[in-house]
Design a protein around this motif. Structure first.
Motif, PDB file in Angstrom:
ATOM      1  N   ARG A  46       0.790  -1.273  -0.016  1.00 22.56           N
ATOM      2  CA  ARG A  46      -0.035   0.017  -0.008  1.00 22.56           C
ATOM      3  C   ARG A  46       1.032   1.196  -0.232  1.00 22.56           C
ATOM      4  NH1 ARG A  46      -2.863  -3.350  -0.708  1.00 22.56           N
ATOM      5  NH2 ARG A  46      -4.911  -4.069  -0.014  1.00 22.56           N
ATOM      6  N   PHE A  47       0.273   2.304  -0.398  1.00 19.42           N
ATOM      7  CA  PHE A  47       1.120   3.643  -0.410  1.00 19.42           C
ATOM      8  C   PHE A  47       0.469   4.611   0.180  1.00 19.42           C
ATOM      9  CE2 PHE A  47       2.179   0.601  -4.334  1.00 19.42           C
ATOM     10  CZ  PHE A  47       3.347   0.400  -4.040  1.00 19.42           C
ATOM     11  N   ALA A  48       1.149   5.611   0.669  1.00 19.38           N
ATOM     12  CA  ALA A  48       0.591   6.798   1.116  1.00 19.38           C
ATOM     13  C   ALA A  48       1.732   7.798   0.650  1.00 19.38           C
ATOM     14  CB  ALA A  48       0.596   6.695   2.871  1.00 19.38           C
ATOM     15  N   VAL A  49       0.758   8.591  -0.150  1.00 20.77           N
ATOM     16  CA  VAL A  49       1.908   9.907  -0.689  1.00 20.77           C
ATOM     17  C   VAL A  49       1.704  11.201   0.039  1.00 20.77           C
ATOM     18  CG1 VAL A  49       2.162  11.286  -2.781  1.00 20.77           C
ATOM     19  CG2 VAL A  49       1.360   8.828  -2.982  1.00 20.77           C
ATOM     20  N   LEU A  50       2.667  11.563   0.682  1.00 17.39           N
ATOM     21  CA  LEU A  50       2.551  12.602   1.604  1.00 17.39           C
ATOM     22  C   LEU A  50       3.054  14.099   0.848  1.00 17.39           C
ATOM     23  CD1 LEU A  50       3.892  11.164   4.950  1.00 17.39           C
ATOM     24  CD2 LEU A  50       1.641  11.094   3.919  1.00 17.39           C
ATOM     25  N   THR A  51       2.348  15.133   0.845  1.00 16.21           N
ATOM     26  CA  THR A  51       2.661  16.260   0.167  1.00 16.21           C
ATOM     27  C   THR A  51       2.164  17.252   1.243  1.00 16.21           C
ATOM     28  OG1 THR A  51       0.920  16.564  -1.124  1.00 16.21           O
ATOM     29  CG2 THR A  51       2.942  15.300  -2.217  1.00 16.21           C
ATOM     30  N   GLY A  52       2.632  18.560   0.926  1.00 22.84           N
ATOM     31  CA  GLY A  52       1.724  19.836   1.553  1.00 22.84           C
ATOM     32  C   GLY A  52       1.845  19.694   3.161  1.00 22.84           C
ATOM     33  N   ALA A  53       0.514  19.727   3.744  1.00 23.62           N
ATOM     34  CA  ALA A  53       0.364  19.607   5.041  1.00 23.62           C
ATOM     35  C   ALA A  53       0.861  18.450   5.535  1.00 23.62           C
ATOM     36  CB  ALA A  53      -0.951  19.963   5.457  1.00 23.62           C
ATOM     37  N   SER A  54       0.536  17.167   5.208  1.00 20.52           N
ATOM     38  CA  SER A  54       0.913  15.946   5.479  1.00 20.52           C
ATOM     39  C   SER A  54       2.512  15.903   5.580  1.00 20.52           C
ATOM     40  CB  SER A  54       0.109  14.751   4.804  1.00 20.52           C
ATOM     41  OG  SER A  54       0.533  14.874   3.502  1.00 20.52           O
ATOM     42  N   ARG A  55       3.129  16.331   4.489  1.00 20.10           N
ATOM     43  CA  ARG A  55       4.525  16.401   4.490  1.00 20.10           C
ATOM     44  C   ARG A  55       5.265  17.147   5.672  1.00 20.10           C
ATOM     45  NH1 ARG A  55       7.115  19.773   1.002  1.00 20.10           N
ATOM     46  NH2 ARG A  55       5.377  21.219   2.322  1.00 20.10           N
ATOM     47  N   ASP A  56       4.409  18.296   5.856  1.00 16.96           N
ATOM     48  CA  ASP A  56       4.882  19.341   7.112  1.00 16.96           C
ATOM     49  C   ASP A  56       4.631  18.334   8.378  1.00 16.96           C
ATOM     50  OD1 ASP A  56       5.245  20.933   5.150  1.00 16.96           O
ATOM     51  OD2 ASP A  56       3.476  22.414   5.640  1.00 16.96           O
ATOM     52  N   ARG A  57       3.386  17.585   8.492  1.00 18.28           N
ATOM     53  CA  ARG A  57       3.215  17.027   9.947  1.00 18.28           C
ATOM     54  C   ARG A  57       4.438  15.946   9.923  1.00 18.28           C
ATOM     55  NH1 ARG A  57       2.154  16.168  14.628  1.00 18.28           N
ATOM     56  NH2 ARG A  57       1.266  14.019  15.187  1.00 18.28           N
ATOM     57  N   LEU A  58       4.953  15.299   9.001  1.00 10.79           N
ATOM     58  CA  LEU A  58       5.805  14.220   8.887  1.00 10.79           C
ATOM     59  C   LEU A  58       7.090  15.004   9.410  1.00 10.79           C
ATOM     60  CD1 LEU A  58       6.814  11.291   8.506  1.00 10.79           C
ATOM     61  CD2 LEU A  58       7.583  12.022   6.099  1.00 10.79           C
ATOM     62  N   ALA A  59       7.278  16.098   8.952  1.00  5.76           N
ATOM     63  CA  ALA A  59       8.529  16.749   9.359  1.00  5.76           C
ATOM     64  C   ALA A  59       8.553  17.141  10.744  1.00  5.76           C
ATOM     65  CB  ALA A  59       8.847  18.208   8.481  1.00  5.76           C
ATOM     66  N   ASP A  60       7.426  17.548  11.387  1.00 10.96           N
ATOM     67  CA  ASP A  60       7.296  17.779  12.915  1.00 10.96           C
ATOM     68  C   ASP A  60       7.209  16.585  13.453  1.00 10.96           C
ATOM     69  OD1 ASP A  60       6.645  20.346  12.258  1.00 10.96           O
ATOM     70  OD2 ASP A  60       4.412  20.249  12.479  1.00 10.96           O
ATOM     71  N   LEU A  61       6.980  15.323  13.064  1.00  9.35           N
ATOM     72  CA  LEU A  61       7.220  13.920  13.711  1.00  9.35           C
ATOM     73  C   LEU A  61       8.487  13.740  13.811  1.00  9.35           C
ATOM     74  CD1 LEU A  61       3.952  12.155  12.320  1.00  9.35           C
ATOM     75  CD2 LEU A  61       4.470  12.858  14.699  1.00  9.35           C
ATOM     76  N   ARG A  62       9.202  13.942  12.641  1.00 10.97           N
ATOM     77  CA  ARG A  62      10.833  13.362  12.488  1.00 10.97           C
ATOM     78  C   ARG A  62      11.386  14.414  13.529  1.00 10.97           C
ATOM     79  NH1 ARG A  62      13.672  12.887   7.380  1.00 10.97           N
ATOM     80  NH2 ARG A  62      15.006  12.247   8.748  1.00 10.97           N
ATOM     81  N   ARG A  63      11.044  15.590  13.593  1.00 14.06           N
ATOM     82  CA  ARG A  63      11.788  16.421  14.426  1.00 14.06           C
ATOM     83  C   ARG A  63      11.737  15.959  16.118  1.00 14.06           C
ATOM     84  NH1 ARG A  63      10.404  22.600  14.640  1.00 14.06           N
ATOM     85  NH2 ARG A  63       8.137  21.673  14.713  1.00 14.06           N
ATOM     86  N   ALA A  64      10.447  15.692  16.501  1.00 15.92           N
ATOM     87  CA  ALA A  64      10.129  15.061  17.675  1.00 15.92           C
ATOM     88  C   ALA A  64      10.980  13.765  17.743  1.00 15.92           C
ATOM     89  CB  ALA A  64       8.925  15.022  17.821  1.00 15.92           C
TER      90      ALA A  64
END
Ligand SMILES: Cc1cc2nc3c(=O)[nH]c(=O)nc-3n(C[C@H](O)[C@H](O)[C@H](O)COP(=O)(O)O)c2cc1C
Length: 188
Positions: A46-64
């Motif tokens: 399965r694939f989930a494609v993250l762009t825009g706000a979801s990419r930003d959310r991933l960035a926040d999670l990666r920072r944490a």
């Protein structure tokens, strides 16, 4: 670009231009991904494609997540690494989370995971052929519950990899590999 060129030119691209990857292009890459060999045609991916706000959310999670690796995340050296992780993630145009079904049967599970990794390789080769940079990531972030929620991980599935996609900011040479001849035994 033929398949040999695409394979030889693929490198892990860490920095991207501020330029979106068209959705139709990502769709083409994913159609290449699902051509991977697949025992019993289980199609475990399965694939989930993250762009825009979801990419930003991933960035926040990666920072944490990055912060958890330091005893004192506020220390200047740690803060620098954490900030770099966040900035790189924010500046990645698209991320494909590659998910794989985890079958109860151990053999099936192993085959499915192998097949999904082949899909990842197809994705990388196709991305290179399309002039895109790419980057495969694994690591502890894949176990992060926030990431699981973000990609809507179905039950009995795992996140195999996060694949960054975008137009490369710099032109880098491929990294060293030992020639296959030195790793090959011919038994005739
Ligand atoms: C299964 C897998 C997991 C990887 N995980 C990471 C990762 O978590 N972080 C990272 O910086 N690179 C990761 N990489 C990328 C490798 O570091 C990279 O392929 C290697 O440095 C060789 O460089 P090249 O891809 O440019 O040839 C991963 C690659 C693979 C195949």
């Amino acid at each position: 670009m033929d398949a040999y060129d695409a394979i030889a030119r693929r490198i892990s691209t860490r920095t991207f231009q501020d330029r979106p990857v068209p959705r139709a292009l990502v769709e083409r890459l994913l159609e290449a991904a699902v051509r991977a060999p697949n025992h019993k045609l289980t199609e475990p991916w399965r694939f989930a494609v993250l762009t825009g706000a979801s990419r930003d959310r991933l960035a926040d999670l990666r920072r944490a997540h990055s912060a958890t690796r330091f005893p004192d995340p506020a220390a200047p050296e740690a803060a620098k690494v954490i900030e770099k992780t966040w900035r790189e993630a924010r500046e990645t145009p698209a991320v494909v989370a590659v998910l794989c079904a985890l079958a109860d049967d151990a053999v099936r599970r192993e085959e499915d995971v192998a097949s999904a990794w082949m899909a990842v390789q197809n994705l990388l080769t196709a991305a290179t052929a399309e002039g895109l940079g790419s980057y495969v990531r694994t690591g502890g972030i894949l176990q992060d519950l926030g990431v699981a929620a973000l990609v809507r991980l179905p039950a009995a599935h795992t996140i195999l990899a996060l694949v960054s996609l975008g137009y490369a900011a710099t032109d880098e040479a491929p990294r060293r590999r030992t020639p296959a001849a030195q790793k090959t035994l011919w038994l005739e």
